[in-house]
Design a protein around this motif. Structure first.
Motif, PDB file in Angstrom:
ATOM      1  N   PRO A  58       7.962 -12.103 -34.163  1.00 52.76           N
ATOM      2  CA  PRO A  58       8.183 -10.660 -33.981  1.00 52.76           C
ATOM      3  C   PRO A  58       8.221  -9.525 -33.473  1.00 52.76           C
ATOM      4  CG  PRO A  58       5.955 -12.187 -34.287  1.00 52.76           C
ATOM      5  CD  PRO A  58       7.063 -13.300 -33.388  1.00 52.76           C
ATOM      6  N   ASP A  61      13.809  -7.819 -31.952  1.00 53.25           N
ATOM      7  CA  ASP A  61      14.492  -6.740 -31.774  1.00 53.25           C
ATOM      8  C   ASP A  61      14.778  -6.724 -33.203  1.00 53.25           C
ATOM      9  OD1 ASP A  61      13.769  -5.768 -29.394  1.00 53.25           O
ATOM     10  OD2 ASP A  61      16.361  -5.671 -28.527  1.00 53.25           O
ATOM     11  N   ALA A  64      12.172  -7.095 -36.006  1.00 55.51           N
ATOM     12  CA  ALA A  64      11.484  -5.596 -35.895  1.00 55.51           C
ATOM     13  C   ALA A  64      11.947  -4.234 -36.353  1.00 55.51           C
ATOM     14  CB  ALA A  64      10.947  -4.503 -34.940  1.00 55.51           C
ATOM     15  N   TRP A 215       2.928  -3.047 -34.318  1.00 57.59           N
ATOM     16  CA  TRP A 215       4.684  -2.982 -33.212  1.00 57.59           C
ATOM     17  C   TRP A 215       4.415  -1.679 -33.437  1.00 57.59           C
ATOM     18  CZ3 TRP A 215       3.173  -5.953 -37.637  1.00 57.59           C
ATOM     19  CH2 TRP A 215       3.900  -7.741 -36.974  1.00 57.59           C
ATOM     20  N   TYR A 217       7.097   2.093 -32.338  1.00 54.62           N
ATOM     21  CA  TYR A 217       8.591   2.402 -32.219  1.00 54.62           C
ATOM     22  C   TYR A 217       8.433   4.213 -31.849  1.00 54.62           C
ATOM     23  CZ  TYR A 217       8.810  -1.139 -35.368  1.00 54.62           C
ATOM     24  OH  TYR A 217       8.963  -2.010 -36.352  1.00 54.62           O
ATOM     25  N   PHE A 222      12.651   0.113 -31.443  1.00 53.57           N
ATOM     26  CA  PHE A 222      11.436  -0.680 -31.420  1.00 53.57           C
ATOM     27  C   PHE A 222      11.333  -0.787 -29.825  1.00 53.57           C
ATOM     28  CE2 PHE A 222      10.206  -5.265 -30.339  1.00 53.57           C
ATOM     29  CZ  PHE A 222       8.792  -5.236 -30.523  1.00 53.57           C
ATOM     30  N   TYR A 225       6.004  -4.685 -28.801  1.00 56.32           N
ATOM     31  CA  TYR A 225       4.511  -5.550 -29.557  1.00 56.32           C
ATOM     32  C   TYR A 225       3.441  -5.868 -28.871  1.00 56.32           C
ATOM     33  CZ  TYR A 225       2.769  -9.986 -32.185  1.00 56.32           C
ATOM     34  OH  TYR A 225       2.432 -10.650 -33.144  1.00 56.32           O
TER      35      TYR A 225
END
Length: 266
Positions: A58, A61, A64, A215, A217, A222, A225
């Motif tokens: 998860p 990069d 994501a 997640w 951003y 990104f 997490y």
């Protein structure tokens, strides 16, 4: 018995044995196929929260970025460019709460918050819109700008909001710091620095929440997490401003808000 007859019987027995073995194997295949068609019962202890299954971590990069691309195409739950107040955002000339006082207004196509803490150690405000339903698994994003000094305020999104003391916050500041909080105990789950935050300019911040996974951003990049069990699995979304002292009024501008429900995964 002649040697010739013995060899004939031996050959017949060997052939019959092979036929019997083949038949046993065929029966096994048929029985296995029948049992394979019977559906297995679902484990009652399975977690009710959806989880993400992928071949990458998860926190990878690449994954994501794919997840963000998918989420930005999920079905729209709510969207606002603040040219009007169609979602019922709170507007007040003299808001006064436990921790802050504020002036909240929609004008010139933005949602403007002017906030001042009532406490030397700072305070928090996160009013919710009145026309928005709870959403369990989501993508939420907004453009946010503040001219506050680096040590003066934090500002951003609140999500999975089920009331004053049960929700998560995702904030940034002019010091290029971002943080994730869990409100009941003011737990700081993430605190880090990133150059993706551009001080004193609009920054687009976004959160994807799926079950207990989140997640984060900034400007479509990104940055972090976190998986957190025990928090709410559904709730409302809105904005949050946290003045860090009681000295000055803090001005924060929000624009281009969108909330999307979970759809197709990458």
């Amino acid at each position: 018995m002649s040697e010739e007859n013995f060899e004939i019987k031996k050959t017949i027995m060997e052939r019959n044995t092979k036929i019997i073995v083949a038949l046993i194997g065929l029966v096994g295949i048929i029985v296995g196929g029948i049992f394979g068609l019977i559906p297995k019962s679902k484990d009652a202890s399975a977690d009710t929260a959806p989880s993400v299954t992928n071949t990458l971590s998860p926190v990878d990069d690449v994954y994501a970025a794919k997840l963000l691309s998918s989420a930005q195409a999920w079905p729209v739950k709510a969207k606002d460019d603040f040219n009007s107040n169609k979602l019922g955002w709170r507007e007040e000339d003299g808001y006064s709460g436990r921790e802050v006082e504020a002036v909240l207004s929609i004008e010139d196509g933005v949602y403007l918050w002017n906030v001042k803490s009532k406490k030397p150690e700072g305070g928090t405000i996160w009013p919710r819109p009145v026309e928005m339903e709870n959403v369990p698994n989501f993508y939420v994003a907004v453009d946010v700008l503040s001219m506050a000094e680096p040590d003066a305020a934090k500002f951003g999104l609140t999500f999975r909001n089920q009331g004053t003391d049960n929700h998560y916050d995702f904030t940034i500041s002019s010091s290029q710091q971002y943080e994730m909080y869990y409100r009941p105990n003011n737990d700081t789950l993430i605190s880090s620095i990133t150059n993706e935050i551009v001080p004193f300019e609009f920054n687009r911040i976004a959160v994807i929440g799926i079950g207990h996974q989140f997640w984060f951003y900034i400007n479509d990049i990104f940055v972090d997490y976190r998986e957190h069990d025990g928090g709410p699995l559904t709730g409302n979304v809105s904005f949050v401003v946290k003045p860090l002292n009681d000295k000055d009024w803090i001005s924060v501008t929000f624009d281009n808000f969108e909330l999307r429900e979970m759809g197709e995964m990458p």
